[in-house]
Write an enzyme that holds these catalytic residues in place. Structure first.
Site, mmCIF file in Angstrom:
data_model
loop_
_atom_site.group_PDB
_atom_site.id
_atom_site.type_symbol
_atom_site.label_atom_id
_atom_site.label_comp_id
_atom_site.label_asym_id
_atom_site.label_seq_id
_atom_site.Cartn_x
_atom_site.Cartn_y
_atom_site.Cartn_z
ATOM 1 N N SER A 94 2.788 1.928 -10.185
ATOM 2 C CA SER A 94 3.008 0.523 -9.867
ATOM 3 C C SER A 94 3.573 0.338 -8.463
ATOM 4 C CB SER A 94 3.905 -0.102 -10.938
ATOM 5 O OG SER A 94 3.973 -1.493 -10.804
ATOM 6 N N ASP A 237 1.339 -5.209 -5.640
ATOM 7 C CA ASP A 237 1.873 -3.860 -5.697
ATOM 8 C C ASP A 237 0.719 -2.884 -5.930
ATOM 9 O OD1 ASP A 237 1.392 -4.837 -8.239
ATOM 10 O OD2 ASP A 237 3.024 -3.719 -9.168
ATOM 11 N N ASP A 239 -0.684 -1.329 -8.495
ATOM 12 C CA ASP A 239 -1.669 -1.531 -9.555
ATOM 13 C C ASP A 239 -2.015 -2.997 -9.746
ATOM 14 O OD1 ASP A 239 0.793 -2.153 -10.685
ATOM 15 O OD2 ASP A 239 0.226 -1.483 -12.681
ATOM 16 N N ASP A 241 -0.472 -5.722 -10.605
ATOM 17 C CA ASP A 241 -0.025 -6.555 -11.724
ATOM 18 C C ASP A 241 1.080 -7.520 -11.295
ATOM 19 O OD1 ASP A 241 2.167 -4.847 -11.547
ATOM 20 O OD2 ASP A 241 2.231 -4.369 -13.684
#
Length: 458
Positions: A94, A237, A239, A241
């Site tokens: 992440s 970020d 990933d 999300d």
């Protein structure tokens, strides 16, 4: 040994986070799910392919087929899991720095595993039992090429494309070299926005900036907003999300302010929202104005997801939830933090209000947030700091909330001390309408912890 923190499990590659460990986690998850097939995705990190291979080995060794989606945002994998009714493994750290990687686990309902199911996987992982099947029962592996295309197409069908397109917005986008670089530029162009980008090449070295979209990492985006005369800057970020924003003047928008603005737009009388114990006073004020309820959880998406599902079972309406780090849930759409969808809902808000970003967030900028981190190298240092935090809270002129660390509310301000669930750090948060008050509370807490740490050898 606790494997899963507030959002999966993460670690430094080659140290505590190894291919063997990831293979075991994936095998334990596959065995716990008792699934016939598992979806597998990864972000752009340089170690991602290695750990995806390790996860695939663990899954197939457990006798389960694996469907490899390649580089995808976490919400793209989540969508695939829901639509295909298969559980999933996402290889991502992440927002963590490039040397980290991690694992997130997703159920066949398209929701990251709640606390209870993570504990079941952890118990299986730490047990002495085997998850390996005989040679003639090994699972198969196949590649899925269109997961990202389907993810973008579904979002386009869900967002008010006409309203956003009619607003004629120019979007400056910074995917931070992460998985969102493969989906967000196309998505916002298909929404009818003019899109300019920076750090939009997938690259696991993250040469332009670190994956975490905090203000100190967004200088390029700020400059791009100014140079392109953009209406809004959007950053993800690793990933994708999360979504954080820069306003039309190039100023960073606090995540707590954008969360409050979105919550004020979507919450009504009798609704409930869920946030973590580091919740801003901004959201408290929004809930009071809307007649909505506010539920607090320990920090981390896993805990928020778990509480939302409990509230659903109780018949509660939860139209929006999240944390002030850019991770916002719109559970009626899907119970996932989705950076592109969060940003699209923010664009809808701009279009509906016919207002600038600075105007939309202006009512929620009265409070100043201070966040500090104290890194530790040993459990002894961590324990010393936590003991100091307990003593600090006990001596304070406020009743501590110990749901997750120690939160002290003073009416005009609050301070929270808690260990990170994803990094070897103890975090200090403080907030007040008076910047000096917030800084003082954070400094006093930090000094108490630093003094305790200094007395312990690394």
């Amino acid at each position: 040994m606790k494997v899963f923190g507030s959002s999966g499990t993460r670690g430094v590659v080659g140290e505590e986070f190894t291919p063997e460990f990831v293979s075991r986690v994936a095998a334990a998850a596959a065995a716990t799910w008792d699934a016939e097939r598992v979806a597998l995705g990864r972000d752009t990190r340089t170690s991602g392919r290695t750990f995806a291979d390790a996860a695939a080995a663990g899954i197939t060794a457990a006798g389960v087929d694996v469907e490899r989606l390649g580089v995808v945002p976490t919400p793209s994998l989540v969508r695939y899991c829901e639509v295909e009714a298969v559980p999933g493994v996402m290889i991502t750290a992440s927002h963590n720095p490039p040397e980290f990687n991690g694992v997130k686990l997703v159920g066949d309902d398209g929701i990251e595993l709640p606390v209870g199911r993570l504990e079941a996987v952890e118990e299986r992982l730490l047990s002495e039992g085997t998850t390996t099947v005989a040679w003639d029962r090994i699972g198969a592996s196949r590649r899925i090429a269109d997961a990202n295309d389907d993810y973008v197409r579904e979002m386009l069908d869900t967002v008010d494309r006409d309203a956003v397109a009619d607003a004629g917005l120019t979007v400056a986008l910074d995917p931070g070299h992460g998985a969102g670089a493969l989906t967000s530029p196309e998505f916002f162009r298909e929404l009818g926005c003019d899109v300019v980008t920076v750090n939009a090449q997938p690259d696991g070295h993250f040469p332009g900036r670190d994956p975490e979209p905090v203000e100190k990492n967004l200088a390029d985006l700020k400059r791009l907003v100014a140079a392109a005369d953009a209406d809004v800057g959007i950053a993800h970020d690793g990933d994708a999300d999360r979504a954080v924003f820069v306003d039309e003047t190039g100023d960073y928008v606090e995540g707590d302010a954008s969360l409050a603005a979105l919550s004020a737009h979507h919450l009504g009388e009798g609704d409930t929202t869920v946030a973590a114990v580091n919740v801003s006073q901004r959201l408290v004020d929004v809930c009071e104005a809307a007649g909505a309820n506010l539920e607090l959880t320990p920090i981390g998406s896993t805990n928020i997801i778990t509480r939302i599902k409990e509230l659903w079972r109780e018949g509660e309406s939860v139209p929006v939830a999240g944390e002030g780090n850019g991770g916002v849930f719109f559970p009626d759409y899907r119970l996932v933090r989705d950076g592109a969808f969060i940003a699209a809902k923010f664009l809808e808000l701009l279009a509906e209000r016919d207002a600038s970003v600075s105007e939309v967030v202006a009512p929620y900028e009265d409070y100043t947030n201070v966040r500090e981190n104290l890194a530790y190298e040993t459990d002894a240092q961590l324990n010393a700091m936590l003991e100091a935090a307990a003593a600090y809270a006990e001596a304070a002129d406020a009743e501590p909330d110990t749901k997750d660390g120690y939160r002290l509310d003073y009416g005009d301000a609050w301070v929270l001390v808690r260990p990170s669930g994803t990094e070897p750090k103890v975090r200090v948060y403080a907030e007040s309408a008076d910047p000096e008050r917030a800084a003082t509370l954070a400094r006093e807490a930090r000094e108490a912890l630093a003094a305790a740490k200094s007395g312990v050898e690394a």
